[in-house]
Structure formats: structure tokens, C-alpha cells
Design an enzyme around this catalytic site. Sequence first.
Site, PDB file in Angstrom:
ATOM      1  CB  CYS A 117      -9.631   4.439  20.817  1.00 36.74           C
ATOM      2  SG  CYS A 117      -8.528   3.026  20.801  1.00 36.74           S
ATOM      3  CD  GLU A 161      -1.577  10.113   4.469  1.00 33.82           C
ATOM      4  OE1 GLU A 161      -1.786  10.223   5.667  1.00 33.82           O
ATOM      5  OE2 GLU A 161      -1.766  11.050   3.665  1.00 33.82           O
ATOM      6  NE  ARG A 183     -10.937   9.645  17.769  1.00 28.97           N
ATOM      7  CZ  ARG A 183     -10.414  10.665  18.452  1.00 28.97           C
ATOM      8  NH1 ARG A 183     -10.751  11.898  18.137  1.00 28.97           N
ATOM      9  NH2 ARG A 183      -9.588  10.463  19.440  1.00 28.97           N
ATOM     10  CE  LYS A 239      -2.171  13.533   1.977  1.00 27.50           C
ATOM     11  NZ  LYS A 239      -2.349  14.156   3.212  1.00 27.50           N
ATOM     12  CG  HIS A 251      23.672  10.786  -4.597  1.00 25.90           C
ATOM     13  ND1 HIS A 251      25.033  10.615  -4.729  1.00 25.90           N
ATOM     14  CD2 HIS A 251      23.432  12.075  -4.923  1.00 25.90           C
ATOM     15  CE1 HIS A 251      25.581  11.755  -5.098  1.00 25.90           C
ATOM     16  NE2 HIS A 251      24.625  12.661  -5.238  1.00 25.90           N
ATOM     17  CD1 TRP A 306      -6.480   2.495  14.150  1.00 30.01           C
ATOM     18  CD2 TRP A 306      -4.797   2.632  15.597  1.00 30.01           C
ATOM     19  NE1 TRP A 306      -5.320   2.616  13.444  1.00 30.01           N
ATOM     20  CE2 TRP A 306      -4.273   2.700  14.305  1.00 30.01           C
ATOM     21  CE3 TRP A 306      -3.918   2.693  16.675  1.00 30.01           C
ATOM     22  CZ2 TRP A 306      -2.910   2.824  14.044  1.00 30.01           C
ATOM     23  CZ3 TRP A 306      -2.567   2.814  16.422  1.00 30.01           C
ATOM     24  CH2 TRP A 306      -2.085   2.881  15.122  1.00 30.01           C
ATOM     25  CG  ASN A 347      -8.348   7.654  22.776  1.00 25.23           C
ATOM     26  OD1 ASN A 347      -7.441   6.989  22.284  1.00 25.23           O
ATOM     27  ND2 ASN A 347      -8.546   8.917  22.474  1.00 25.23           N
ATOM     28  N   GLY A 348      -6.286   5.513  24.636  1.00 22.44           N
ATOM     29  CA  GLY A 348      -4.953   5.805  25.174  1.00 22.44           C
ATOM     30  C   GLY A 348      -4.169   4.517  25.371  1.00 22.44           C
ATOM     31  CE  LYS A 385      -8.166  14.419  10.007  1.00 17.13           C
ATOM     32  NZ  LYS A 385      -7.487  14.748   8.742  1.00 17.13           N
ATOM     33  CD  GLU A 394       0.996  16.403   2.466  1.00 17.64           C
ATOM     34  OE1 GLU A 394       1.847  15.925   3.238  1.00 17.64           O
ATOM     35  OE2 GLU A 394      -0.218  16.263   2.626  1.00 17.64           O
TER      36      GLU A 394
HETATM   37  C1  G6P Z   1      -1.903  11.299  11.049  1.00 19.63           C
HETATM   38  C2  G6P Z   1      -2.829  11.832   9.963  1.00 19.63           C
HETATM   39  C3  G6P Z   1      -2.073  12.859   9.118  1.00 19.63           C
HETATM   40  C4  G6P Z   1      -1.521  13.953   9.993  1.00 19.63           C
HETATM   41  C5  G6P Z   1      -0.654  13.406  11.125  1.00 19.63           C
HETATM   42  C6  G6P Z   1      -0.339  14.470  12.152  1.00 19.63           C
HETATM   43  O1  G6P Z   1      -0.884  10.551  10.475  1.00 19.63           O
HETATM   44  O2  G6P Z   1      -3.301  10.792   9.150  1.00 19.63           O
HETATM   45  O3  G6P Z   1      -2.963  13.403   8.166  1.00 19.63           O
HETATM   46  O4  G6P Z   1      -0.741  14.812   9.216  1.00 19.63           O
HETATM   47  O5  G6P Z   1      -1.363  12.369  11.834  1.00 19.63           O
HETATM   48  O6  G6P Z   1      -1.535  14.837  12.785  1.00 19.63           O
HETATM   49  P1  G6P Z   1      -1.834  16.268  13.394  1.00 19.63           P
HETATM   50  O7  G6P Z   1      -3.240  16.151  13.913  1.00 19.63           O
HETATM   51  O8  G6P Z   1      -0.834  16.459  14.499  1.00 19.63           O
HETATM   52  O9  G6P Z   1      -1.688  17.267  12.316  1.00 19.63           O
END
Ligand code: G6P
Length: 604
Positions: free
Chosen positions: A2, A485, A27, A482, A501, A74, A100-101, A599, A478
Site C-alpha cells: 500500500c 517475476e 509499490r 527476474k 537429481h 495491495w 499501510n500495514g 516493490k 537471480e
Molecule cells: C520485493 C521486490 C524485490 C526485492 C525484495 C526485497 O520482492 O519485488 O525486487 O528484492 O522485495 O526487497 P528489499 O527492499 O528488502 O530489497
Amino acid sequence: MCGIIGYVGEEDSVPIIVEGLKKLEYRGYDSAGLAVFGKNGYQVVKKKGRLSALEAAIKENPIGSHMGIGHTRWATHGEPSDVNSHPHLGSQNKIAIVHNGIIENFKQLKERLESKGIKFTSQTDSEVIAQLAEYYYDGDLIDMVIKVAGRLEGSYALGIMCLDDPDTLIAVKKDNPLIVGSSGHGNFIASDVPAILGHTNKVYYLNDSEIAVLKRGGVEFFTMDKEPLEKTIETITWSLDSAEKGGYPHFMLKEIMEQPKVIRDTIQSAIGNGENAKVLDGIDISKFNKIVITACGSAYNAGAVSKYVFERLCRFPSIEVSLASEFRYMDAVIDGKTLVILISQSGETADTIAAMREAKAKDAVTLAIVNVIGSTIAKESDHTIYTAAGPEIAVATTKAFSTQLVLLYLLAIRFAARLNRLPPEDEKNLLAELVSLPDKVTDILGHVDYIQKYASTCIGCKNIFFIGRNIDYAIALEGSLKLKEISYIHSEAYAGGELKHGPISLVEKGTLVVTISNCKQLYSKIFSNAEQVISRGAKVLFVGNACDAEVSEDISLVSLPDIHELFSPSLSVVALQLFSYYVAANKGLDIDKPRNLAKSVTVE
Ligand code: G6P
């Protein structure tokens, strides 16, 4: 997660709030709304879906006022819908809030309020705050906030208005971020800086249990004992331009392209007289017998890469990498001789915050690598160093990840030197290699055509595997994250040696196996893994600088510049980011705001 924006001042709050909400889109959200103060009651517009739906509704029934609050939601409690969107009003329509929370005891509070005849209209946990606020309100807004805060369990950042007071906007927070901005024409609350940067770069960072009272002409702060509080206003140095797309079709591509600069800036900050270097000077690694690196998502993957670097350079007895969501509950064996390294772009990820607090409660020393200045982790960690990535807007991280990597390399080099495990000559050579990194990234970014073209052939793939050995395996994690996502293609990363395995049973004709290869001594091993999947019908895309396989119908190659093996993830990841980006772009997806993702994951 949020996002919150609020305004009280000389100007019409509606365009300010709508523009602010647009800046908070990154976000992640599924609905949005705003409430503005009106003499005869609030004017409220709430819409499920994208902000365009909210804007269309406002266009149809224009509203305006000098004070208002807005929210991108969200969903956590209650499906995404108009009614569950924020702002929420109490049943007497007197108090309006945005939240937010997560309120963990909302069920108990709701039952209690319902037993007193109060009617709820939404399924959210947040509505209980508005109802509770009305229940406690007896003419004094600060008293009401103190009582409400005393009853809420969980996390919150709140913006609050009351119909009795046309010139007061209240903000309070616990475990979720909230800033207060101040401009010549009015005052703002927001979840983060980009939301208000178009109006002001002067902000106060609100701490837990502080109450901000905003009026047209000024801002006052109070403690939970109603004592006045002096806070220092800070000046944000990020430019508005750095939070805009700058001609690129997506923030993600813009942020990928910014990597040479932000890597260079981050290296500078950690060497010589840089700000980060000064912080690092204060850490004596020889006092510790264990390092734990903990984070979430991509930040965890940066930690996974760094484990190889720390192992290789520092020869430290115990180095662990742990997901923050696991670490916080595992009752880890740590003490005052443990250095816990936290990695977080936002500095607000709920699990990483909890991991930090768990570590501190056990007397471990914490060192945070954070991008957002003034964030919770940045403030609470014993030591904090900053990535110089600037504002990162795309949900999928790119430049923040790359800057995390370089700070981790620099940390490992510095620790190794302090531990006398790295002769000065080797240290000098490694630093020189690192300084050459931005130019090598520029080189990759200057040749995106091949990756772009190759990616366009992959949009029909059902499964894509990423394999590598040693540090190449860590960066494969990673690459895979990526891709899934933003392209919604199923993908997994495996250590090359693990193929047999399990995952090899999923390989069939046309399966793509992206094979990372920068470890020269292990090239024959990873090549034989590639052969094993090719013989089962797979296509292989080699990415790296240690590969002399001949390009064929089954084998393609993205050749990367030479660099010290330990820093090769910084080059591999750029190619992998571009690959994911162009697959998603070719599929026409909402790259900057992938479905269901946020985010900054500020709730558990
Ligand atoms: C979310 C974002 C990622 C990020 C992760 C950790 O999943 O989409 O891109 O790596 O949170 O976030 P931070 O702000 O702690 O790096």
C-alpha cells in the site's frame, strides 16, 4: 504494498493526491482511492483496478478541496474491490483514514466494536482503525490517536482526517514508513519521497510512536505522551528527473541502463574518503567469528553471490546466508561475536526488519546495506552503508541489486585485508578490476540487439531453466527470479551438478536451459551439463566469458567481457536482466508493475 499520500494547504489537494498516487504505483496495488475534506462531509472516490479507473471516476464527478488523503491498496484482508479500497470512514462519517500495514488484532477489535452496535462495511483490517478512532474521539484529535495507537497490534502508517477540523491532517506510524513533506504552499504525508518530490525536497522522517500534526501553515510533532517533539527537516538530493522514465518505455529498462553510473557512484562511496568507507572503518571484523547474511528476494540473491566472495577472499570460519523470513523464526545460534549483514533496497521489508531486530536482541552486531535513506533498517541497524542506486521504481530490481553486489565485494575485500588474508598487491588488483566494472557493463549495454532478438524467440517457452556452478549458480538464482517475476514464464535455477537429481526429468524438446559460464576451471563440467540437456532436446543459451562452445542450432551464446571471476556475476546479471526484460516486452506485459508483486513488501 500500500501507498499513502496526503495534503493540506493552499492548493487543490485532488491533483496533488492523484499525481502522488501515480508515483506510488510501483509499490504494487490492486485498487486506489481518495477522500477530500468537504464542508458537508467527505467526498470519497474508490476504485478497484488501475489508477486510470479512479481518474475516470473523478472526471465524471469532479471534486476538490484544500485537504485530502489518498491510497493505493495491495489487498491482504478482503478481496480487491471498491468497498475494500481506502480511505475508510467510521460509521458516523466523521473520521477518514488511510492505512499501510496489517492490524493483527483486528478481529478482536472488530467484534468488540460490533458488540457496541457499530456497523462495518468492508472486510478489511484497516476499517477497524477508522471505527476505533470515532469510538475514542471526544473532541481532541491527539488524545484519540494516542488511544487508538495503544489498542492496535501489528504495523501501520496512518493518515487521518476529522470532519470537525478543516485544517488538520494527522500522521502516525509503527513499523511502516511515512514521511512528512513541507513546501511553501502546504504540507504532505507520503509513504516515500517520489510521491511528493514534484512539490518539495524538504522532508521529516517520522519515527515509530511519533505523531505529526499538519496544518496549512506548518507541522508539529508530538510523542505518545502528548509532549511536543523537535524534529530536523532533511533535504532530499534525488532529482525529480531521476524518478521519471526519461524517454525509456519502462522504468526497468531505464534502471538497467543506469547501472554503469550507479555502480561507479557506489564504488566511489566505499573507497577513499567516501561516506560508506568511513562507516566501514568503524567495523573490526577480527572481533567476529561468524557472519550471517540475511535478506529477501533479489537482495537474498545478492547475499548468495557474496557468500562465494567472502569464502574465497576472507577464509572466514563461518559464513551463512539466510532468507530473512526463515532467519527470524529459526532461533539462530548467534551472539555478540556474530556480524549480521542485512541487505535491502527499500529498508522496509517486514521480514528483513524482523531479522534485524532478532539479531539485535541476541546481541549480534548488524550492518545494513540499504538504498533508501532514512528507512527503518537504515536507521535501526548498528552500522549502515548505502547503495547509490537512486530511486528504483520498477518492481523488479536491477540497479539496486547491482549496487548491492559491489558493496558486498568491497566489504569482502576490506574484511579480507583486515584479516591479513589478502596481500596488498592482490587487494590493489582486485580494486582495479572492480573500478573497471562500470565500463564493462556499458559495453554489454551497447550490444543489446542480440539479446533482444534472441528473447523474442523465447516468448512461447513454458519452462526455462538457469544453471551454473559455483558463483555462476548463485547468479543463476537471480536470472531465474527476474524472468519469472516479469515474464510469467515458469523458471528454476539449479546448480549444474544437481540437474541429474531431478530437473533433468522436466527437460524435453525445446526446453531452454540458460547456462551461466564464467568459472574457467569448471567449464568442462558445465559444458557436459549442457550436452546432457541438449541430448534430451533442450536448447542452450550460454551466458558468460568462459565458454568456447561452437554456436549451432542448439547452442547460442551471449559472450561477456573478461573480468575477475568473483565479479563476473555483475556482468552476467546485466545480460540476464536484458533477457528477462525483452522476453516480457515481447509478450507485451506490464513490466514495471508485474501482477501480484510489490516493490516493497512491508507486511509479512
Ligand atoms: C520485493 C521486490 C524485490 C526485492 C525484495 C526485497 O520482492 O519485488 O525486487 O528484492 O522485495 O526487497 P528489499 O527492499 O528488502 O530489497
